[in-house]
Design a protein around this motif. Structure first.
Motif, PDB file in Angstrom:
ATOM      1  N   GLY A 184       0.799  -1.218   0.000  1.00 39.48           N
ATOM      2  CA  GLY A 184       0.000   0.000   0.000  1.00 39.48           C
ATOM      3  C   GLY A 184       0.827   1.259   0.000  1.00 39.48           C
ATOM      4  O   GLY A 184       0.350   2.320  -0.411  1.00 39.48           O
ATOM      5  N   ILE A 185       2.090   1.207   0.457  1.00 40.45           N
ATOM      6  CA  ILE A 185       2.904   2.418   0.493  1.00 40.45           C
ATOM      7  C   ILE A 185       3.886   2.454  -0.671  1.00 40.45           C
ATOM      8  O   ILE A 185       4.821   3.231  -0.683  1.00 40.45           O
ATOM      9  N   GLY A 186       3.681   1.545  -1.662  1.00 37.84           N
ATOM     10  CA  GLY A 186       4.505   1.596  -2.861  1.00 37.84           C
ATOM     11  C   GLY A 186       5.820   0.867  -2.746  1.00 37.84           C
ATOM     12  O   GLY A 186       6.645   0.970  -3.632  1.00 37.84           O
ATOM     13  N   MET A 187       6.038   0.111  -1.647  1.00 36.68           N
ATOM     14  CA  MET A 187       7.278  -0.650  -1.488  1.00 36.68           C
ATOM     15  C   MET A 187       7.045  -2.066  -1.991  1.00 36.68           C
ATOM     16  O   MET A 187       5.961  -2.629  -1.842  1.00 36.68           O
ATOM     17  N   ALA A 188       8.074  -2.699  -2.596  1.00 36.97           N
ATOM     18  CA  ALA A 188       7.952  -4.070  -3.080  1.00 36.97           C
ATOM     19  C   ALA A 188       7.888  -5.026  -1.899  1.00 36.97           C
ATOM     20  O   ALA A 188       8.587  -4.859  -0.902  1.00 36.97           O
ATOM     21  N   ALA A 189       7.018  -6.044  -2.018  1.00 40.33           N
ATOM     22  CA  ALA A 189       6.877  -7.021  -0.949  1.00 40.33           C
ATOM     23  C   ALA A 189       8.061  -7.966  -0.934  1.00 40.33           C
ATOM     24  O   ALA A 189       8.709  -8.193  -1.948  1.00 40.33           O
ATOM     25  N   ASP A 190       8.332  -8.575   0.250  1.00 43.85           N
ATOM     26  CA  ASP A 190       9.397  -9.558   0.360  1.00 43.85           C
ATOM     27  C   ASP A 190       9.033 -10.813  -0.429  1.00 43.85           C
ATOM     28  O   ASP A 190       7.877 -11.067  -0.749  1.00 43.85           O
ATOM     29  N   THR A 191      10.068 -11.622  -0.735  1.00 41.19           N
ATOM     30  CA  THR A 191       9.845 -12.915  -1.364  1.00 41.19           C
ATOM     31  C   THR A 191       9.313 -13.876  -0.312  1.00 41.19           C
ATOM     32  O   THR A 191       9.932 -14.064   0.735  1.00 41.19           O
ATOM     33  N   THR A 192       8.166 -14.480  -0.564  1.00 45.98           N
ATOM     34  CA  THR A 192       7.490 -15.295   0.432  1.00 45.98           C
ATOM     35  C   THR A 192       7.765 -16.776   0.238  1.00 45.98           C
ATOM     36  O   THR A 192       8.257 -17.217  -0.813  1.00 45.98           O
ATOM     37  N   ALA A 193       7.394 -17.555   1.261  1.00 41.16           N
ATOM     38  CA  ALA A 193       7.525 -19.010   1.191  1.00 41.16           C
ATOM     39  C   ALA A 193       6.709 -19.561   0.033  1.00 41.16           C
ATOM     40  O   ALA A 193       7.137 -20.481  -0.668  1.00 41.16           O
ATOM     41  N   GLY A 194       5.523 -19.001  -0.192  1.00 37.53           N
ATOM     42  CA  GLY A 194       4.681 -19.472  -1.286  1.00 37.53           C
ATOM     43  C   GLY A 194       5.320 -19.266  -2.633  1.00 37.53           C
ATOM     44  O   GLY A 194       5.241 -20.128  -3.518  1.00 37.53           O
ATOM     45  N   GLN A 195       5.966 -18.129  -2.828  1.00 38.30           N
ATOM     46  CA  GLN A 195       6.635 -17.869  -4.103  1.00 38.30           C
ATOM     47  C   GLN A 195       7.808 -18.813  -4.315  1.00 38.30           C
ATOM     48  O   GLN A 195       8.054 -19.295  -5.429  1.00 38.30           O
ATOM     49  N   ILE A 196       8.537 -19.089  -3.241  1.00 36.15           N
ATOM     50  CA  ILE A 196       9.684 -19.997  -3.337  1.00 36.15           C
ATOM     51  C   ILE A 196       9.209 -21.407  -3.668  1.00 36.15           C
ATOM     52  O   ILE A 196       9.772 -22.092  -4.532  1.00 36.15           O
ATOM     53  N   THR A 197       8.135 -21.865  -3.005  1.00 36.59           N
ATOM     54  CA  THR A 197       7.596 -23.192  -3.282  1.00 36.59           C
ATOM     55  C   THR A 197       7.089 -23.285  -4.710  1.00 36.59           C
ATOM     56  O   THR A 197       7.293 -24.297  -5.401  1.00 36.59           O
ATOM     57  N   THR A 198       6.442 -22.240  -5.187  1.00 37.35           N
ATOM     58  CA  THR A 198       5.967 -22.233  -6.568  1.00 37.35           C
ATOM     59  C   THR A 198       7.133 -22.318  -7.539  1.00 37.35           C
ATOM     60  O   THR A 198       7.076 -23.028  -8.554  1.00 37.35           O
ATOM     61  N   ALA A 199       8.207 -21.596  -7.254  1.00 33.25           N
ATOM     62  CA  ALA A 199       9.397 -21.661  -8.099  1.00 33.25           C
ATOM     63  C   ALA A 199       9.948 -23.077  -8.146  1.00 33.25           C
ATOM     64  O   ALA A 199      10.336 -23.584  -9.209  1.00 33.25           O
ATOM     65  N   ALA A 200       9.994 -23.747  -6.979  1.00 31.81           N
ATOM     66  CA  ALA A 200      10.487 -25.117  -6.927  1.00 31.81           C
ATOM     67  C   ALA A 200       9.601 -26.044  -7.746  1.00 31.81           C
ATOM     68  O   ALA A 200      10.089 -26.896  -8.500  1.00 31.81           O
ATOM     69  N   LEU A 256      12.033 -13.497   2.698  1.00 30.87           N
ATOM     70  CA  LEU A 256      13.382 -13.107   2.317  1.00 30.87           C
ATOM     71  C   LEU A 256      13.338 -11.779   1.577  1.00 30.87           C
ATOM     72  O   LEU A 256      12.279 -11.327   1.140  1.00 30.87           O
ATOM     73  N   ALA A 257      14.493 -11.172   1.433  1.00 27.18           N
ATOM     74  CA  ALA A 257      14.565  -9.871   0.774  1.00 27.18           C
ATOM     75  C   ALA A 257      13.949  -9.941  -0.615  1.00 27.18           C
ATOM     76  O   ALA A 257      14.065 -10.939  -1.325  1.00 27.18           O
ATOM     77  N   THR A 258      13.294  -8.861  -0.989  1.00 28.55           N
ATOM     78  CA  THR A 258      12.698  -8.769  -2.320  1.00 28.55           C
ATOM     79  C   THR A 258      13.762  -9.006  -3.386  1.00 28.55           C
ATOM     80  O   THR A 258      14.865  -8.464  -3.320  1.00 28.55           O
ATOM     81  N   CYS A 259      13.414  -9.856  -4.368  1.00 31.62           N
ATOM     82  CA  CYS A 259      14.348 -10.123  -5.468  1.00 31.62           C
ATOM     83  C   CYS A 259      13.909  -9.313  -6.677  1.00 31.62           C
ATOM     84  O   CYS A 259      12.799  -9.503  -7.192  1.00 31.62           O
ATOM     85  N   SER A 300      18.461 -31.790  -3.112  1.00 33.39           N
ATOM     86  CA  SER A 300      18.097 -30.446  -2.666  1.00 33.39           C
ATOM     87  C   SER A 300      18.114 -29.502  -3.862  1.00 33.39           C
ATOM     88  O   SER A 300      18.878 -29.699  -4.813  1.00 33.39           O
ATOM     89  N   LEU A 301      17.264 -28.511  -3.793  1.00 28.79           N
ATOM     90  CA  LEU A 301      17.280 -27.447  -4.785  1.00 28.79           C
ATOM     91  C   LEU A 301      17.979 -26.232  -4.205  1.00 28.79           C
ATOM     92  O   LEU A 301      17.797 -25.900  -3.032  1.00 28.79           O
ATOM     93  N   GLN A 302      18.798 -25.601  -5.022  1.00 24.43           N
ATOM     94  CA  GLN A 302      19.350 -24.303  -4.648  1.00 24.43           C
ATOM     95  C   GLN A 302      18.486 -23.231  -5.301  1.00 24.43           C
ATOM     96  O   GLN A 302      18.335 -23.207  -6.518  1.00 24.43           O
ATOM     97  N   ILE A 303      17.930 -22.370  -4.475  1.00 25.50           N
ATOM     98  CA  ILE A 303      17.105 -21.279  -4.970  1.00 25.50           C
ATOM     99  C   ILE A 303      17.815 -19.990  -4.585  1.00 25.50           C
ATOM    100  O   ILE A 303      18.146 -19.779  -3.418  1.00 25.50           O
ATOM    101  N   SER A 304      18.064 -19.152  -5.577  1.00 27.71           N
ATOM    102  CA  SER A 304      18.873 -17.972  -5.297  1.00 27.71           C
ATOM    103  C   SER A 304      18.344 -16.743  -6.019  1.00 27.71           C
ATOM    104  O   SER A 304      17.661 -16.837  -7.036  1.00 27.71           O
ATOM    105  N   CYS A 305      18.690 -15.609  -5.447  1.00 25.25           N
ATOM    106  CA  CYS A 305      18.387 -14.309  -6.044  1.00 25.25           C
ATOM    107  C   CYS A 305      19.716 -13.633  -6.355  1.00 25.25           C
ATOM    108  O   CYS A 305      20.578 -13.523  -5.475  1.00 25.25           O
ATOM    109  N   GLU A 306      19.867 -13.190  -7.582  1.00 30.13           N
ATOM    110  CA  GLU A 306      21.104 -12.524  -7.993  1.00 30.13           C
ATOM    111  C   GLU A 306      20.883 -11.025  -8.178  1.00 30.13           C
ATOM    112  O   GLU A 306      21.628 -10.362  -8.879  1.00 30.13           O
ATOM    113  N   GLY A 307      19.853 -10.483  -7.545  1.00 28.19           N
ATOM    114  CA  GLY A 307      19.524  -9.078  -7.706  1.00 28.19           C
ATOM    115  C   GLY A 307      20.387  -8.175  -6.845  1.00 28.19           C
ATOM    116  O   GLY A 307      21.485  -8.539  -6.404  1.00 28.19           O
ATOM    117  N   SER A 308      19.867  -6.989  -6.561  1.00 25.79           N
ATOM    118  CA  SER A 308      20.642  -6.005  -5.797  1.00 25.79           C
ATOM    119  C   SER A 308      20.808  -6.418  -4.338  1.00 25.79           C
ATOM    120  O   SER A 308      21.716  -5.947  -3.658  1.00 25.79           O
TER     121      SER A 308
END
Length: 234
Positions: free
Chosen positions: A17-33, A64-67, A86-94
């Motif tokens: 609501g204040i225009g900031m990007a949301a953190d990366t959630t468990a649901g997003q990580i599971t969906t990626a997997a 986790l921090a927004t990617c 195991s899967l390695q899930i990573s963010c290479e952003g800022s």
């Protein structure tokens, strides 16, 4: 087989609501997997293997921090040698981060098994082999899936009918037996000189054996290059 995919649309950051990007959630990580494993399963189905998988579950409170770039997903080990990779899930952003997610993967397909009991030292023929459907990655030493890898090999030890063939059960047959007469090639670049010799030990291709040069009666160490042929450097 190692596959890396980039999950895009499902991992786009949403605005709060204040225009900031949301953190990366468990649901997003599971969906990626799940997306990654689905792609892996599809790739293996084209090779005749059926893949069942379960990405498990993460604590829904994980954040986790927004990617600001697409998440990267890959196997951290070889999924063909374990059902619990195991899967390695990573963010290479800022604000980079990475995590490891244990998953369950069963790869089912045809593998080569013994058609009858086989004895130590027995040379394998097509009649000694058959295929059977197994969970290939549950065979920790690596199931052999091709008849071409087995025909002509020798058994390192005896096995029962139905045993899945793995590399540790096999010996490459000797290309040279002790006492065989061989051709000795002394090679330097494109130049070589051949002489006749006698093998003083048995060996497979690529192995080194002692050979007696029949012309000079000298004993030399030579590398087996083919049945009946050895080579020494000049």
């Amino acid at each position: 087989m190692r596959i890396t995919i980039f999950v895009t649309a499902l991992l786009m950051s949403t605005l709060t609501g204040i225009g900031m990007a949301a953190d990366t959630t468990a649901g997003q990580i599971t969906t990626a997997a799940d997306e990654f494993l689905a792609a892996f399963a599809k790739a293996q189905s084209g090779e005749g293997f059926a893949v069942e998988y379960d990405s498990g579950s993460l604590d829904p409170r994980l954040s986790l921090a927004t990617c600001d770039s697409p998440l990267e997903v890959s196997f951290s080990g070889d999924p063909w040698k374990t059902t619990q990779p195991s899967l390695q899930i990573s963010c290479e952003g800022s604000r980079p981060w990475r995590m490891f997610l244990p998953v369950s993967v069963n790869i089912t397909g045809d593998a080569m098994v013994a058609a009858r009991p086989l004895g130590r030292g027995e040379r394998l023929t097509p009649g000694a082999l058959r295929t059977d459907t197994v969970v290939v990655n549950a065979i920790r030493r690596g199931a052999i899936t091709s008849e071409d890898q087995l025909v002509g090999m020798e058994m390192r030890r005896g096995i029962n009918a139905g045993t899945v063939f793995t590399p540790d059960l096999l010996l490459a047959p000797a290309a040279i037996e002790r006492g065989d007469h061989v051709i000795i090639s002394a090679r330097s670049g494109n130049f070589s000189v051949n002489s006749r010799g006698k093998a003083l030990a048995s060996g497979g291709i690529g192995e080194q054996v002692l050979v007696e040069n029949l012309s000079s009666s000298r004993t030399v160490r030579a590398r087996v290059t083919a049945p009946g042929r050895v080579e020494i450097p000049m």
